[in-house]
Design a protein around this motif. Structure first.
Motif, mmCIF file in Angstrom:
data_model
loop_
_atom_site.group_PDB
_atom_site.id
_atom_site.type_symbol
_atom_site.label_atom_id
_atom_site.label_comp_id
_atom_site.label_asym_id
_atom_site.label_seq_id
_atom_site.Cartn_x
_atom_site.Cartn_y
_atom_site.Cartn_z
ATOM 1 N N GLY A 13 -9.526 10.256 -27.947
ATOM 2 C CA GLY A 13 -9.883 9.059 -27.344
ATOM 3 C C GLY A 13 -9.569 7.747 -28.231
ATOM 4 N N MET A 14 -9.758 8.170 -29.371
ATOM 5 C CA MET A 14 -9.698 6.954 -30.487
ATOM 6 C C MET A 14 -8.271 6.433 -30.467
ATOM 7 S SD MET A 14 -12.223 7.548 -33.620
ATOM 8 C CE MET A 14 -14.383 7.520 -33.407
ATOM 9 N N VAL A 15 -7.424 7.553 -30.537
ATOM 10 C CA VAL A 15 -5.949 7.203 -30.602
ATOM 11 C C VAL A 15 -5.176 6.543 -29.451
ATOM 12 C CG1 VAL A 15 -3.537 8.100 -31.127
ATOM 13 C CG2 VAL A 15 -5.383 8.841 -32.527
ATOM 14 N N ILE A 16 -5.589 7.032 -28.452
ATOM 15 C CA ILE A 16 -5.287 6.552 -27.214
ATOM 16 C C ILE A 16 -5.816 4.889 -27.060
ATOM 17 C CG2 ILE A 16 -5.379 6.587 -24.757
ATOM 18 C CD1 ILE A 16 -5.454 9.514 -24.747
ATOM 19 N N ILE A 17 -7.083 4.817 -27.168
ATOM 20 C CA ILE A 17 -7.422 3.283 -27.222
ATOM 21 C C ILE A 17 -6.752 2.602 -28.262
ATOM 22 C CG2 ILE A 17 -9.739 2.236 -27.713
ATOM 23 C CD1 ILE A 17 -11.389 4.427 -26.449
ATOM 24 N N SER A 18 -6.472 2.986 -29.612
ATOM 25 C CA SER A 18 -5.832 2.220 -30.190
ATOM 26 C C SER A 18 -4.402 1.770 -29.861
ATOM 27 C CB SER A 18 -5.720 3.071 -31.634
ATOM 28 O OG SER A 18 -4.927 2.303 -32.812
ATOM 29 N N CYS A 19 -3.383 2.685 -29.279
ATOM 30 C CA CYS A 19 -2.422 2.662 -28.718
ATOM 31 C C CYS A 19 -2.603 1.323 -27.541
ATOM 32 C CB CYS A 19 -1.841 3.863 -28.213
ATOM 33 S SG CYS A 19 -1.171 4.928 -29.453
ATOM 34 N N MET A 20 -3.443 1.576 -26.794
ATOM 35 C CA MET A 20 -3.448 0.469 -25.479
ATOM 36 C C MET A 20 -3.873 -0.682 -26.333
ATOM 37 S SD MET A 20 -5.611 2.917 -22.845
ATOM 38 C CE MET A 20 -5.750 1.559 -21.852
ATOM 39 N N LEU A 21 -4.853 -0.765 -27.144
ATOM 40 C CA LEU A 21 -5.313 -2.194 -27.777
ATOM 41 C C LEU A 21 -4.003 -2.953 -28.507
ATOM 42 C CD1 LEU A 21 -7.687 -3.820 -28.369
ATOM 43 C CD2 LEU A 21 -8.407 -2.709 -30.358
ATOM 44 N N CYS A 22 -3.605 -2.226 -29.324
ATOM 45 C CA CYS A 22 -2.441 -2.550 -30.122
ATOM 46 C C CYS A 22 -1.411 -3.195 -29.260
ATOM 47 C CB CYS A 22 -1.959 -1.705 -31.281
ATOM 48 S SG CYS A 22 -2.846 -1.197 -32.361
ATOM 49 N N SER A 23 -1.052 -2.449 -28.231
ATOM 50 C CA SER A 23 0.063 -2.906 -27.308
ATOM 51 C C SER A 23 -0.522 -4.097 -26.582
ATOM 52 C CB SER A 23 0.251 -1.919 -26.201
ATOM 53 O OG SER A 23 0.722 -0.496 -26.885
ATOM 54 N N LEU A 24 -1.913 -4.217 -26.171
ATOM 55 C CA LEU A 24 -2.497 -5.673 -25.543
ATOM 56 C C LEU A 24 -2.423 -6.932 -26.575
ATOM 57 C CD1 LEU A 24 -3.643 -7.091 -23.095
ATOM 58 C CD2 LEU A 24 -5.858 -6.199 -24.175
ATOM 59 N N CYS A 25 -2.677 -6.419 -27.831
ATOM 60 C CA CYS A 25 -2.610 -7.650 -28.771
ATOM 61 C C CYS A 25 -1.174 -8.061 -29.121
ATOM 62 C CB CYS A 25 -3.603 -6.923 -30.246
ATOM 63 S SG CYS A 25 -5.308 -6.695 -29.861
ATOM 64 N N LEU A 26 -0.228 -7.054 -29.231
ATOM 65 C CA LEU A 26 0.886 -7.647 -29.502
ATOM 66 C C LEU A 26 1.659 -8.583 -28.352
ATOM 67 C CD1 LEU A 26 2.549 -4.392 -30.894
ATOM 68 C CD2 LEU A 26 2.045 -6.438 -32.110
ATOM 69 N N LEU A 27 1.117 -7.977 -27.125
ATOM 70 C CA LEU A 27 1.488 -9.075 -25.999
ATOM 71 C C LEU A 27 1.010 -10.314 -26.138
ATOM 72 C CD1 LEU A 27 1.470 -6.470 -23.009
ATOM 73 C CD2 LEU A 27 3.484 -7.658 -24.244
ATOM 74 N N MET A 28 -0.338 -10.395 -26.496
ATOM 75 C CA MET A 28 -1.010 -11.664 -26.855
ATOM 76 C C MET A 28 -0.489 -12.390 -27.701
ATOM 77 S SD MET A 28 -5.016 -10.508 -26.474
ATOM 78 C CE MET A 28 -5.604 -12.025 -27.120
ATOM 79 N N LEU A 29 0.029 -11.637 -29.002
ATOM 80 C CA LEU A 29 0.676 -12.488 -30.240
ATOM 81 C C LEU A 29 2.203 -12.966 -29.589
ATOM 82 C CD1 LEU A 29 0.456 -13.185 -33.049
ATOM 83 C CD2 LEU A 29 1.268 -11.064 -33.711
ATOM 84 N N PHE A 30 2.536 -12.373 -28.996
ATOM 85 C CA PHE A 30 4.071 -12.884 -28.492
ATOM 86 C C PHE A 30 3.650 -14.232 -27.687
ATOM 87 C CE2 PHE A 30 6.076 -8.904 -29.323
ATOM 88 C CZ PHE A 30 7.281 -9.458 -29.962
ATOM 89 N N ALA A 31 2.860 -14.208 -26.918
ATOM 90 C CA ALA A 31 2.382 -15.257 -25.925
ATOM 91 C C ALA A 31 1.662 -16.387 -26.779
ATOM 92 C CB ALA A 31 1.447 -14.850 -24.872
ATOM 93 N N GLY A 32 1.148 -16.315 -27.607
ATOM 94 C CA GLY A 32 0.379 -17.383 -28.483
ATOM 95 C C GLY A 32 1.086 -17.682 -29.968
ATOM 96 N N ALA A 33 2.232 -17.208 -30.311
ATOM 97 C CA ALA A 33 2.941 -17.246 -31.085
ATOM 98 C C ALA A 33 3.490 -18.633 -31.305
ATOM 99 C CB ALA A 33 3.776 -16.253 -31.465
#
Length: 212
Positions: A82-102
């Protein structure tokens, strides 16, 4: 700008950490053991992961089998799923957010909104790194404990697999990327949004204070 360079570095580190987390999730190399048969000298390597375990012969043949039940796994591997799957999903979302707000993109026009988005993305990357580090460290602790336990049968003892070290590296990269974003994301405060919007329309819309 300096912040743009930092954000580019954070995107690169975050992508490396995300790839490492995906590798830890997919590759069955969390626990590894090697032993020699008693009757015939046949070297075997038993590899255990989150989803399956594999037996690799010295000839190169490999046989993998998925776990029949989640309850067969140890507590550390159950939590790691559960932790690794949640980490992958969270990091993917954060990278997309970072691209949008960079700063090097134009998806968001407001500078204060960009800073807030980068700050939220940095916090998310830190949480994603912790979600990788915790199960990897927990599994490593249990593996070392069982290896040094004289009551555990020799054939049941395991050693640290490559995914443990990849997970530590991935978690460190994600935490580093998130920490840099949090340090260099300065939210500007001051001035009401309405006033900023009023004066940004040009000099014609600004009130003329010379009239009596």
């Amino acid at each position: 700008m300096g912040s743009s360079g930092v954000q580019i570095v954070c995107v690169f580190l975050g992508m490396l950490g995300l790839v490492g987390a995906i590798v830890c999730c997919a590759i069955p190399r969390w626990k590894v053991t090697a032993f020699t048969g008693q009757t015939i000298v046949i070297a075997q390597s038993v590899e255990e992961g989150l989803w399956m375990n594999c037996v690799v012969q010295s000839t190169g043949q490999q046989q993998c089998k998925k776990y029949d039940s989640l309850l067969m796994l140890s507590a550390d591997l159950q939590a790691a799923r559960g932790m690794v799957i949640i980490s992958c999903m969270l990091c993917s979302l954060c990278l997309l957010m970072l691209f949008a707000g960079a700063d090097f993109t134009t998806c968001v026009e407001s500078e204060s909104a960009k800073a807030k988005i980068s700050l939220v993305a940095g916090i998310g990357l830190i949480l994603g790194g912790l979600l990788v580090m915790i199960p990897v460290s927990w599994s490593a602790h249990n593996t070392v404990r069982d290896f040094n336990d004289p009551l555990v049968v020799a054939s049941r003892k395991r050693e640290l697999g490559a995914c443990i070290f990849v997970g530590w590296a991935a978690g460190g990269l994600l935490i580093l990327a998130g920490g840099l974003l949090c340090c260099f994301s300065k939210v500007k405060s001051g001035g009401s949004p309405g006033a900023a919007k009023y004066y940004s329309n040009g000099g014609a819309s600004a009130p003329n204070k010379n009239y009596v």
